[in-house]
Design a protein around this motif. Structure first.
Motif, PDB file in Angstrom:
ATOM      1  N   ASP A 173       9.106  12.081  42.758  1.00 26.56           N
ATOM      2  CA  ASP A 173       9.069  13.452  42.237  1.00 26.56           C
ATOM      3  C   ASP A 173      10.016  14.203  42.849  1.00 26.56           C
ATOM      4  OD1 ASP A 173       6.880  12.996  40.849  1.00 26.56           O
ATOM      5  OD2 ASP A 173       5.599  13.943  42.209  1.00 26.56           O
ATOM      6  N   PHE A 174      10.563  14.065  44.397  1.00 23.48           N
ATOM      7  CA  PHE A 174      11.538  14.620  44.868  1.00 23.48           C
ATOM      8  C   PHE A 174      12.794  14.484  44.479  1.00 23.48           C
ATOM      9  CE2 PHE A 174      15.180  14.360  47.815  1.00 23.48           C
ATOM     10  CZ  PHE A 174      15.201  15.328  48.784  1.00 23.48           C
ATOM     11  N   LEU A 175      13.051  13.324  43.709  1.00 21.90           N
ATOM     12  CA  LEU A 175      14.316  13.099  43.006  1.00 21.90           C
ATOM     13  C   LEU A 175      14.553  13.868  41.931  1.00 21.90           C
ATOM     14  CD1 LEU A 175      16.881  11.376  43.069  1.00 21.90           C
ATOM     15  CD2 LEU A 175      15.889   9.427  42.140  1.00 21.90           C
ATOM     16  N   LYS A 176      13.330  13.591  41.087  1.00 18.11           N
ATOM     17  CA  LYS A 176      13.413  14.336  39.683  1.00 18.11           C
ATOM     18  C   LYS A 176      13.835  15.916  39.723  1.00 18.11           C
ATOM     19  CE  LYS A 176      10.785  14.553  35.344  1.00 18.11           C
ATOM     20  NZ  LYS A 176       9.351  13.968  34.753  1.00 18.11           N
ATOM     21  N   GLU A 177      13.097  16.435  40.924  1.00 18.03           N
ATOM     22  CA  GLU A 177      13.174  17.923  41.056  1.00 18.03           C
ATOM     23  C   GLU A 177      14.670  18.195  41.330  1.00 18.03           C
ATOM     24  OE1 GLU A 177      10.889  20.240  44.448  1.00 18.03           O
ATOM     25  OE2 GLU A 177       9.324  19.161  43.425  1.00 18.03           O
ATOM     26  N   ASN A 178      15.230  17.457  42.129  1.00 21.47           N
ATOM     27  CA  ASN A 178      16.516  17.656  42.804  1.00 21.47           C
ATOM     28  C   ASN A 178      17.705  17.397  41.826  1.00 21.47           C
ATOM     29  OD1 ASN A 178      17.326  18.035  45.733  1.00 21.47           O
ATOM     30  ND2 ASN A 178      15.259  17.032  45.750  1.00 21.47           N
ATOM     31  N   LEU A 179      17.282  16.459  40.692  1.00 25.65           N
ATOM     32  CA  LEU A 179      18.136  15.989  39.537  1.00 25.65           C
ATOM     33  C   LEU A 179      18.148  17.329  38.857  1.00 25.65           C
ATOM     34  CD1 LEU A 179      17.433  12.280  38.737  1.00 25.65           C
ATOM     35  CD2 LEU A 179      19.620  13.387  39.735  1.00 25.65           C
ATOM     36  N   LYS A 180      16.688  18.070  38.622  1.00 29.13           N
ATOM     37  CA  LYS A 180      16.729  19.055  37.663  1.00 29.13           C
ATOM     38  C   LYS A 180      17.488  20.416  38.177  1.00 29.13           C
ATOM     39  CE  LYS A 180      13.060  18.188  34.857  1.00 29.13           C
ATOM     40  NZ  LYS A 180      11.709  18.267  34.192  1.00 29.13           N
ATOM     41  N   GLU A 181      17.519  20.367  39.457  1.00 32.03           N
ATOM     42  CA  GLU A 181      18.347  21.366  40.124  1.00 32.03           C
ATOM     43  C   GLU A 181      19.964  21.124  39.812  1.00 32.03           C
ATOM     44  OE1 GLU A 181      17.981  22.555  44.453  1.00 32.03           O
ATOM     45  OE2 GLU A 181      16.154  22.687  43.801  1.00 32.03           O
ATOM     46  N   LEU A 182      20.167  19.956  39.881  1.00 34.38           N
ATOM     47  CA  LEU A 182      21.421  19.643  39.844  1.00 34.38           C
ATOM     48  C   LEU A 182      21.967  20.045  38.317  1.00 34.38           C
ATOM     49  CD1 LEU A 182      23.676  18.154  41.632  1.00 34.38           C
ATOM     50  CD2 LEU A 182      23.261  16.249  40.743  1.00 34.38           C
ATOM     51  N   ALA A 183      20.964  19.592  37.287  1.00 34.02           N
ATOM     52  CA  ALA A 183      21.252  19.772  35.810  1.00 34.02           C
ATOM     53  C   ALA A 183      21.323  21.367  35.653  1.00 34.02           C
ATOM     54  CB  ALA A 183      20.183  19.305  35.234  1.00 34.02           C
ATOM     55  N   GLY A 184      20.731  22.173  36.547  1.00 33.97           N
ATOM     56  CA  GLY A 184      20.835  23.684  36.413  1.00 33.97           C
ATOM     57  C   GLY A 184      22.235  23.969  36.815  1.00 33.97           C
ATOM     58  N   GLU A 185      23.054  23.271  37.623  1.00 31.13           N
ATOM     59  CA  GLU A 185      24.353  23.607  38.016  1.00 31.13           C
ATOM     60  C   GLU A 185      25.282  23.019  37.380  1.00 31.13           C
ATOM     61  OE1 GLU A 185      26.378  22.950  42.329  1.00 31.13           O
ATOM     62  OE2 GLU A 185      24.056  22.762  42.397  1.00 31.13           O
ATOM     63  N   PHE A 186      24.931  21.800  36.688  1.00 30.35           N
ATOM     64  CA  PHE A 186      26.162  21.009  35.841  1.00 30.35           C
ATOM     65  C   PHE A 186      25.498  20.729  34.417  1.00 30.35           C
ATOM     66  CE2 PHE A 186      26.823  19.926  40.335  1.00 30.35           C
ATOM     67  CZ  PHE A 186      28.160  20.286  40.167  1.00 30.35           C
ATOM     68  N   PRO A 187      25.570  21.755  33.620  1.00 26.58           N
ATOM     69  CA  PRO A 187      24.787  21.622  32.157  1.00 26.58           C
ATOM     70  C   PRO A 187      25.274  20.261  31.471  1.00 26.58           C
ATOM     71  CG  PRO A 187      26.280  23.545  32.477  1.00 26.58           C
ATOM     72  CD  PRO A 187      26.615  22.787  33.445  1.00 26.58           C
ATOM     73  N   ILE A 188      26.292  19.593  31.866  1.00 22.98           N
ATOM     74  CA  ILE A 188      26.438  18.221  31.253  1.00 22.98           C
ATOM     75  C   ILE A 188      25.257  17.181  31.314  1.00 22.98           C
ATOM     76  CG2 ILE A 188      27.505  17.219  33.282  1.00 22.98           C
ATOM     77  CD1 ILE A 188      29.550  15.945  31.736  1.00 22.98           C
ATOM     78  N   LEU A 189      24.308  17.441  32.416  1.00 26.35           N
ATOM     79  CA  LEU A 189      23.115  16.775  32.722  1.00 26.35           C
ATOM     80  C   LEU A 189      22.101  17.682  31.705  1.00 26.35           C
ATOM     81  CD1 LEU A 189      23.263  16.309  36.428  1.00 26.35           C
ATOM     82  CD2 LEU A 189      24.200  14.916  34.844  1.00 26.35           C
ATOM     83  N   ALA A 190      22.207  17.299  30.479  1.00 28.30           N
ATOM     84  CA  ALA A 190      21.473  17.933  29.370  1.00 28.30           C
ATOM     85  C   ALA A 190      19.839  17.659  29.531  1.00 28.30           C
ATOM     86  CB  ALA A 190      21.904  17.511  28.237  1.00 28.30           C
ATOM     87  N   ASP A 191      19.526  16.389  30.044  1.00 27.57           N
ATOM     88  CA  ASP A 191      18.083  16.464  30.216  1.00 27.57           C
ATOM     89  C   ASP A 191      17.596  15.344  31.401  1.00 27.57           C
ATOM     90  OD1 ASP A 191      15.363  16.695  29.452  1.00 27.57           O
ATOM     91  OD2 ASP A 191      15.277  14.769  28.354  1.00 27.57           O
TER      92      ASP A 191
END
Ligand SMILES: Cc1ncc(COP(=O)(O)O)c(C=O)c1O
Length: 1011
Positions: free
Chosen positions: A914-932
């Motif tokens: 959960d921690f990792l997913k949350e942080n990855l989602k945050e990262l995706a907010g910063e880098f739109p290339i991480l689309a999902d």
């Protein structure tokens, strides 16, 4: 409009544009560029950057500009492949035009062609390939200028390293700490100046700073293409151009020497530099930096507002401080090696002398009267050392040495030269290099494993240069270093782990005769955590060390260290101690190519060799640790000590088949079935996930009397005939032969980029399953089974839409088929919320297949089913499986299940996931290339696309390969190869997750990731 200011005089872009039109009859848009002396404008004509317009200061000297123009013209005709700005003549055919500015001051105008590309300082990352091309380009430039001269080149110029001692008069501008550093280099340079003055001279560019280097626009494989701004060119030592490139090219790098060595290597490839020139590089580089920091200090006072003049100040100080910490000799040797000389100038002298002289180890240890050795392997991959937990056990290690010694009383146990050792693969021996963490693991001496108090004698005459108690944070015992003078060269021999008393009773300066007693081997614990031994090392140089000379080296510096520290066995020439290099990666790849199936792939552009595992890490043959986010097989951690022990213990007793009674299979069955709902109460053990699915298919076919199977698009269920036939990932992929008659594929239920998108798509996807059932029934057949993973792994970590499985199960069952949940990837607690994947969906399958995680790397898998299914399958034909359910496999799998429980690993998967997913989602907010970002527990996926959801396979591969460079392993999947999969051992910690996120963020900032 931006303005450029110098001494209150402004030259605006519109004026630049007017000058351009008047003098060159070119109409373009001028944009001011930063510059120290000239006013520079980039000129864009019809949307393309075409020229650079240079407007001089009013006090500019014509001869100076003429020199630059002539130099550029000379380079334009060079045979070398270099790109330089072209000189454009004005409307009257002049190379330099004179005008008056708005204040009636004289200014010289020049127009040069624009070189498209990027500035070196802005390239991210700056890798060795780029540095090599920087060196090569710089070398070509120096080479092209060898024949060029001009009177103005012989001017006196502050930025000329040869004249850098002018900086001495400004030492008062620095605080005490910085003044010490500057002073150190000034003195060093002054001492070497008489020899430096004799070096080859020529006109050089003299300003290869990172803002004057143009790099190609290729974001993935950038190369240096040109140097611009020839305003600092001067006639001086040719080597200065390389020194300047190094000084700036190593800024902002963790390991400046490694960066500079690659630049020197490239330079030498274009223009040979000689040994004498190399010897001056260390101080020449330093003096360029000294000029830079002195200029900044002066400019701060004289022109406090001109930021450009202070642009390199901070990185220059940083690199100057790091440079000072390095040994001048070590830098010298590294540059020598980079330029294809022996790293140590005396290496060949030593080799020749050693080949002509022979010594015996009985001279070193006369009390033992042995002349032979037995080599032991203490390398990272040593089986003799065994499990990591074993060699942390001092008593066990000592016991093994003693036992081995008993078997060979006539030999001395020894070894270790150039051996990468696991014992040093700890944080204490790590540093941050230019490519992430590096471990200092490679042993430079030979260890002789002998009892404490064994006398150590000199094998040849020498003088004691150190006799100390070498106690640092750890105890190392007594240390003696002897210096041996051999005609025209000398070398040193080091004796470590001596008894402190015997070592410290000797004094530096004492002369020792061949055969004389030096000291005695020390005992535990004064000589550290290992059994008593002598560390014997040879050195051609002491570098700057007085006593604490390193016994281990970093792999990336190994060739230099090898030359400084020759093989001690070159004295004894014992065959047993010839260091056997492990198979190199290239050799392994070559054999595989010739003799292993071509269909087997290797991960990463540059494959890696793994020789050990440890929790969430894999370790290569050099002791480099890689954080493993790929391996859901090593479920409870690589080489979990309890699991290893369970297997070893059972292996030592018996391993048979299931035709004999053995409690291990019953225990495993019981503990496994306890994790299932009561309906799922019968288990068959097999050896792989494929075999599990193969058996599940047989069961379903037996139960239903049907042959047709419903399976997902891009699903993968194994490598056997029947499994490949239901794996669209295979038969629809490369080399596949399409969908077989009895297989019925429904679309990948991908709510992100699939046929139906969004949360409420369960009905649509289920309807697709129904459509396939209808097709089967139209042929007057029925489905034998519906098979799917609860999260589709090879499909790209696809989470099924909520409600899909309930509907699809109901449809299948209504049509008479069975439901198989393939838990080969996701099972055994990885999902976090639930132990099994199907539980996430509130369904109970008829058959569950389990594979990878169950044996933590050992091949055991299982098929769990309802009693009805099992009974129907048992039609009278024996089910025999030679290896399935054997006692060793069962002992291992039982320990895996117990470890999950004992260590709370399902909860860990939930919390860290959960921690990792949350942080990855945050990262995706910063880098739109991480689309999902998707998945459950420690089974996550990151999909990379552009803004139009077009898959970015190249960027995904780049990211995975760059993460590998930094010691983080990631895998890629999905039909478009654009999904990074995260499925680590479930001991993966929050700290590991943070390391992963931090590195992803760093690489996402790199040029290639920014479209
Ligand atoms: C979902 C799934 N099922 C079955 C298998 C086959 O397992 P094995 O490679 O152990 O035969 C795999 C292997 O990757 C898999 O991912």
């Amino acid at each position: 409009m931006r303005e450029f200011a110098y001494n209150e005089i402004l030259i605006k872009s519109d004026l630049a544009e007017k000058i351009l039109a008047d003098q060159y009859q070119i109409h373009g848009k001028a944009t001011p560029l930063p510059g120290e002396i000239d006013f520079n404008f980039k000129i864009n004509v019809k949307g393309v950057d075409r020229y650079i317009l240079k407007i001089s200061r009013p006090d500019a000297v014509f001869e100076e500009l003429e020199f630059q123009q002539n130099l550029l013209e000379h380079l334009g005709h060079s045979k070398e492949t270099i790109i330089v700005p072209k000189v454009i003549k004005d409307k009257s055919g002049l190379l330099i035009t004179e005008i008056k500015d708005q204040f009636d001051r004289k200014r010289f105008i020049r127009l040069l062609s624009w070189i498209p590309g990027r500035i070196y300082s802005r390239v991210n990352p700056q890798l060795d390939t780029l540095r090599l091309s920087l060196g090569k380009t710089c070398g070509s430039l120096s080479k092209s200028l060898l024949g060029f001269d001009h009177p103005h080149a012989h001017r006196k110029f502050d930025w000329d390293i040869a004249r850098s001692l002018w900086t001495k008069q400004y030492i008062h501008l620095f605080d005490d700490e910085n003044a010490l550093i500057v002073n150190y280099f000034q003195d060093l340079f002054a001492r070497s100046k008489p020899r430096y003055d004799q070096l080859r001279k020529s006109v050089v560019h003299n300003d290869g700073n990172d803002n004057n280097i143009i790099v190609s626009s290729n974001l993935k494989y950038p190369e240096v293409i040109a140097s611009i701004d020839y305003g600092d060119a001067v006639f001086t030592q040719t080597i200065n151009d390389l020194a300047i490139c190094c000084a700036y090219g190593m800024m902002n790098q963790n390991d400046p020497l490694s960066a500079a060595s690659v630049i020197a290597e490239g330079y030498h490839q274009s223009l040979n530099i000689d040994e004498e020139e190399i010897a001056h590089l260390y101080s020449a580089i330093a003096m360029r930096l000294v000029i830079s920091v002195t200029k900044s200090a002066i400019n701060k006072i004289e022109e406090p507002d001109n930021i450009y003049l202070q642009i390199s100040e901070k990185p220059a100080w940083e690199v100057l401080k790091k440079w000072k910490e390095l040994s001048e000799d070590f830098v010298h040797f590294s540059f020598r090696y980079a330029c294809v000389f022996t790293a140590h100038p005396n290496q060949n002298h030593f080799i020749k002398w050693a080949s002509e002289n022979e010594f015996s180890i009985s001279q070193l240890f006369p009390s033992r009267n042995c002349s032979e050795c037995l080599a032991i392997d203490l390398s990272v991959s040593s089986k003799w050392l065994g499990h990591l937990s074993d060699f942390a056990d001092f008593d066990l290690f000592q016991f093994k040495i003693n036992r081995l010694q008993k078997t060979v009383p006539e030999k001395i146990i020894a070894g270790g030269y150039l051996e990468p050792r696991m014992v040093y693969a700890t944080d204490a021996y790590e540093k941050l290099g230019n490519k992430g963490k590096e471990s200092r693991t490679v042993h430079l001496g030979i260890d002789f494993w002998l009892p404490p108090k064994t006398p150590v004698h000199a094998v040849l005459d020498g003088e004691i240069v150190a006799a100390v108690n070498d106690a640092g944070d750890k105890e190392y015992g007594g240390l003696i270093i002897l210096k041996h003078q051999i005609n025209e060269f000398c070398f040193f021999s080091l004796y470590g782990h001596l008894s402190v008393k015997s070592a410290t009773s000797r004094k530096a300066g004492e002369r020792i005769k061949q055969g004389e007693l030096i000291a005695y081997i020390g005992d535990f614990p004064e000589n550290g955590n290992w059994p008593p031994h002598l560390h014997f090392e040879l050195m051609l140089s002491m570098l700057d060390y007085k006593v604490d000379f390193p016994g281990v080296a970093y792999k990336n510096e190994l060739e230099v260290w090898k030359s400084i520290c020759p093989d001690p066995n070159s004295l004894f020439k014992l065959v047993a101690l010839k260091h056997d290099h492990q198979n190199t990666n290239d050799q392994l790849v070559c054999y595989r190519k010739n003799h292993l199936g071509k269909g087997m792939s290797l991960s990463y552009d540059e494959p890696i060799q793994m020789v050990r595992g440890m929790g969430a890490y894999l370790i290569d043959q050099f002791g480099k640790k890689y954080l493993d986010t790929v391996n859901n097989v090593a479920h409870v951690g690589h080489e979990h000590p309890m699991v290893v022990k369970a297997g070893q213990e059972q292996m030592a007793l018996i391993n048979t088949n299931t035709r004999y009674l053995h409690e291990s299979i019953n225990i495993l069955a019981q503990e496994l079935l306890e994790t299932f709902p009561p309906e799922l109460c019968v288990v068959h053990f097999v050896n792989s996930g494929s075999e599990a699915n193969e058996l599940a298919l047989r069961m379903a076919k037996a139960f239903t009397g049907q042959k047709d199977i419903l399976a997902s698009e891009v699903g993968y269920h194994g490598n056997t005939n029947a499994c490949v036939e239901i794996s669209s990932y295979k038969f629809d992929g490369k080399g596949g032969s399409g969908c077989p008659d009895h297989t019925h594929i429904f679309p990948l239920p991908d709510t992100f980029r699939g046929k139906y998108r969004g949360n409420n798509t369960a009905f649509d996807y289920a309807q697709e399953v129904q459509d396939q059932i209808d097709l089967i029934q139209k042929k007057e057949r029925g489905p034998a089974a519906f098979i799917i993973e609860p999260i589709i792994s090879c499909g790209g970590q696809i989470e099924l839409p909520e409600g899909f499985l309930t509907k699809a199960y109901a449809m299948t069952r209504k049509a008479g088929g069975l439901c198989i949940s393939d838990e080969v990837q996701v099972g055994c607690g990885r999902m976090g919320k639930t132990f099994w994947g199907f539980e996430l969906h509130g369904v109970v399958p008829d058959i569950v297949t389990i594979g990878k995680p169950l044996g933590n790397g050992h091949p055991i898998a299982a098929v769990v089913c309802t009693r009805e299914v099992a009974d129907k399958f048992a039609s009278g034909m024996e089910y025999f499986n030679t290896f399935g359910g054997n006692p060793v496999s069962c002992a291992i799998a039982t320990e895996v299940l117990r470890t999950i429980k004992r260590e709370g690993l399902q909860n860990n998967a939930l919390a860290v996931g959960d921690f990792l997913k949350e942080n990855l989602k945050e990262l995706a907010g910063e880098f739109p290339i991480l689309a999902d970002v998707r998945g459950q527990g420690l089974f996550l996926g990151i999909e990379l696309t552009d803004a139009h959801l077009r898959p970015l396979a190249d960027q995904t591969s780049y990211l995975a390969n760059r993460m590998k460079d930094f010691g983080i392993l990631m895998s890629i999947d999905g039909p478009d190869n654009n999904v990074l999969k995260i499925k680590p051992p479930i001991v993966f910690s929050q700290e590991n997750a943070i390391e992963l996120i931090d590195h992803l963020k760093m690489i996402l900032n790199e040029d290639y990731m920014n479209l």
